[in-house]
Design an enzyme around this catalytic site. Structure first.
Site, PDB file in Angstrom:
ATOM      1  N   GLU A 128      -5.082  -5.160  10.762  1.00 38.35           N
ATOM      2  CA  GLU A 128      -4.099  -4.080  10.910  1.00 38.35           C
ATOM      3  C   GLU A 128      -4.385  -3.314  12.206  1.00 38.35           C
ATOM      4  O   GLU A 128      -5.220  -2.395  12.209  1.00 38.35           O
ATOM      5  CB  GLU A 128      -4.207  -3.110   9.731  1.00 38.35           C
ATOM      6  CG  GLU A 128      -3.906  -3.734   8.387  1.00 38.35           C
ATOM      7  CD  GLU A 128      -3.353  -2.688   7.430  1.00 38.35           C
ATOM      8  OE1 GLU A 128      -2.258  -2.901   6.919  1.00 38.35           O
ATOM      9  OE2 GLU A 128      -3.996  -1.650   7.238  1.00 38.35           O
ATOM     10  N   ASN A 134       0.878  -1.174   0.000  1.00 37.04           N
ATOM     11  CA  ASN A 134       0.000   0.000   0.000  1.00 37.04           C
ATOM     12  C   ASN A 134       0.914   1.223   0.000  1.00 37.04           C
ATOM     13  O   ASN A 134       1.505   1.545   1.030  1.00 37.04           O
ATOM     14  CB  ASN A 134      -0.891  -0.027   1.248  1.00 37.04           C
ATOM     15  CG  ASN A 134      -1.668   1.275   1.411  1.00 37.04           C
ATOM     16  OD1 ASN A 134      -1.784   2.061   0.475  1.00 37.04           O
ATOM     17  ND2 ASN A 134      -2.202   1.500   2.606  1.00 37.04           N
ATOM     18  N   GLU A 146      -6.879   4.475   7.839  1.00 32.81           N
ATOM     19  CA  GLU A 146      -6.743   5.905   7.522  1.00 32.81           C
ATOM     20  C   GLU A 146      -8.013   6.427   6.851  1.00 32.81           C
ATOM     21  O   GLU A 146      -8.374   7.595   7.006  1.00 32.81           O
ATOM     22  CB  GLU A 146      -5.489   6.131   6.655  1.00 32.81           C
ATOM     23  CG  GLU A 146      -4.225   5.938   7.492  1.00 32.81           C
ATOM     24  CD  GLU A 146      -2.986   5.530   6.713  1.00 32.81           C
ATOM     25  OE1 GLU A 146      -2.959   5.662   5.476  1.00 32.81           O
ATOM     26  OE2 GLU A 146      -2.036   5.046   7.366  1.00 32.81           O
ATOM     27  N   HIS A 187      -9.419   0.715   5.049  1.00 33.75           N
ATOM     28  CA  HIS A 187      -8.119   1.003   5.678  1.00 33.75           C
ATOM     29  C   HIS A 187      -8.361   1.961   6.845  1.00 33.75           C
ATOM     30  O   HIS A 187      -9.209   2.860   6.760  1.00 33.75           O
ATOM     31  CB  HIS A 187      -7.155   1.609   4.654  1.00 33.75           C
ATOM     32  CG  HIS A 187      -5.750   1.672   5.169  1.00 33.75           C
ATOM     33  ND1 HIS A 187      -5.331   2.660   6.037  1.00 33.75           N
ATOM     34  CD2 HIS A 187      -4.687   0.856   4.980  1.00 33.75           C
ATOM     35  CE1 HIS A 187      -4.056   2.446   6.345  1.00 33.75           C
ATOM     36  NE2 HIS A 187      -3.640   1.358   5.721  1.00 33.75           N
ATOM     37  N   LYS A 224       0.100   4.219  -0.238  1.00 33.97           N
ATOM     38  CA  LYS A 224      -0.560   5.416   0.326  1.00 33.97           C
ATOM     39  C   LYS A 224      -0.358   6.610  -0.630  1.00 33.97           C
ATOM     40  O   LYS A 224      -0.276   6.391  -1.835  1.00 33.97           O
ATOM     41  CB  LYS A 224      -0.028   5.723   1.726  1.00 33.97           C
ATOM     42  CG  LYS A 224      -0.032   4.495   2.617  1.00 33.97           C
ATOM     43  CD  LYS A 224       0.196   4.834   4.051  1.00 33.97           C
ATOM     44  CE  LYS A 224       0.391   3.570   4.842  1.00 33.97           C
ATOM     45  NZ  LYS A 224       0.204   3.756   6.257  1.00 33.97           N
ATOM     46  N   GLY A 263       2.508   2.298  10.562  1.00 35.98           N
ATOM     47  CA  GLY A 263       3.416   3.424  10.355  1.00 35.98           C
ATOM     48  C   GLY A 263       4.098   3.901  11.627  1.00 35.98           C
ATOM     49  O   GLY A 263       4.692   4.980  11.649  1.00 35.98           O
ATOM     50  N   SER A 294       3.681  -2.096  10.329  1.00 38.02           N
ATOM     51  CA  SER A 294       5.135  -2.058  10.474  1.00 38.02           C
ATOM     52  C   SER A 294       5.817  -3.394  10.170  1.00 38.02           C
ATOM     53  O   SER A 294       6.773  -3.770  10.854  1.00 38.02           O
ATOM     54  CB  SER A 294       5.520  -1.538  11.863  1.00 38.02           C
ATOM     55  OG  SER A 294       5.007  -0.230  12.046  1.00 38.02           O
TER      56      SER A 294
HETATM   57  C1  PEP Z   1      -0.582   0.118   5.868  1.00 37.71           C
HETATM   58  O1  PEP Z   1      -0.492   1.174   5.292  1.00 37.71           O
HETATM   59  O2  PEP Z   1      -1.576  -0.598   5.679  1.00 37.71           O
HETATM   60  C2  PEP Z   1       0.499  -0.294   6.765  1.00 37.71           C
HETATM   61  C3  PEP Z   1       0.411  -1.444   7.376  1.00 37.71           C
HETATM   62  O3  PEP Z   1       1.544   0.582   6.905  1.00 37.71           O
HETATM   63  P1  PEP Z   1       2.998   0.257   7.585  1.00 37.71           P
HETATM   64  O4  PEP Z   1       3.471  -1.059   7.001  1.00 37.71           O
HETATM   65  O5  PEP Z   1       3.842   1.410   7.190  1.00 37.71           O
HETATM   66  O6  PEP Z   1       2.779   0.164   9.050  1.00 37.71           O
END
Ligand code: PEP
Length: 256
Positions: A167, A9, A97, A95, A11, A173, A212
């Site tokens: 997640e 992803n 976000e 997601h 983003k 992040g 992460s």
């Molecule tokens: C994500 O954007 O879904 C995500 C898991 O980001 P990161 O791997 O940077 O934590």
């Protein structure tokens, strides 16, 4: 049988130059057993797809979101059928976000998943608890309500055609990863919840972990029986790291 799936992803990151470099670097790596997909910002989907095709790379392209509408006066929105037109395979819905910054409710996420399925694409449905919800001991309650909202609209079989992504919001992040044990506990809970509706779909469902994930922690996470791959943010921006994570998922293959 479940084959490992690793989805990047990106983003709101990237540019034409960035994509050019990313694809050039990726071509130097050997093929993996893992199914892979990259979800760049909408405007770069076609460019990325063409670059991948030109380089004979077997990586799907996907989108990070879609509209709940089919067409019409919805300025700035992109419909699922438009994404099918440009050969997307996957669409991420729900997601954290989107849930947080765009107030997407469980109901909206379910409607988006339905739109994705209606046009023949595969949804990647994200669920996950905030730090506060975890600290209050509400993780399972929260992810179950997110999952059930989607299951009640699209059903377990359609969900299993795509993927579910756990997640934890506190791990996205932030550099903080759920331990393999913490993640496995929630993944098993999610699979058991799907199993109570449809055991066959639960066996086929790929449940990705996101938060992460890096080359250094991917292998231990993917070794857990209910973790079938990852949804990768930051680390997917580096071709080398994304490849290493995909490699770590290449042993994910189960016969149920
Ligand atoms: C994500 O954007 O879904 C995500 C898991 O980001 P990161 O791997 O940077 O934590």
């Amino acid at each position: 049988m479940r084959r490992g799936l690793v989805v990047g992803n990106w983003k709101m990151n990237g540019s034409l130059d960035f994509i050019d470099n990313w694809v050039s670097q990726y071509t130097s790596f050997m093929k993996t057993n893992t199914e892979t997909a990259i979800c760049p910002p909408f405007v770069y989907i076609s460019f990325l797809r063409n670059r991948l095709l030109d380089s004979a790379l077997d990586i799907h392209v996907g989108a990070q979101d879609c509209s709940i509408h089919d067409d019409g006066a919805y300025t700035g929105e992109v419909s699922a059928s438009m994404l099918r037109d440009i050969s997307c395979s996957y669409v991420i819905v729900g997601h954290s976000e989107r849930r947080e910054y765009h107030s997407e409710s469980n109901k909206i996420v379910a409607l988006k998943a339905q739109k994705v399925i209606d046009v023949g694409l595969l949804p990647i449905v994200c669920v996950g608890e905030t730090l506060r919800e975890r600290e209050e001991g509400r993780t399972k309650e929260v992810v179950l309500s997110q999952l059930e909202a989607v299951l009640s609209v699209i059903g377990a079989e359609k969900l299993a055609a795509g993927a579910l992504a756990y997640e934890p919001v506190w791990a996205i992040g932030t550099g903080k990863t759920a331990t393999p044990e913490e993640a496995q506990e929630v993944h098993k809970f999610l699979r058991d919840s799907v199993k109570s509706r449809n055991p066959k779909a639960a066996g086929n469902l790929r449940i990705l972990y996101g938060g992460s994930v890096k080359p250094s922690n991917a292998e231990k996470l993917f070794a857990c029986p209910d973790i079938d791959g990852g949804l990768i943010g930051g680390a997917s921006l580096k071709a080398k790291d994304f490849y290493a994570i995909a490699q770590a998922a290449s042993s994910v293959e189960f016969i149920d």
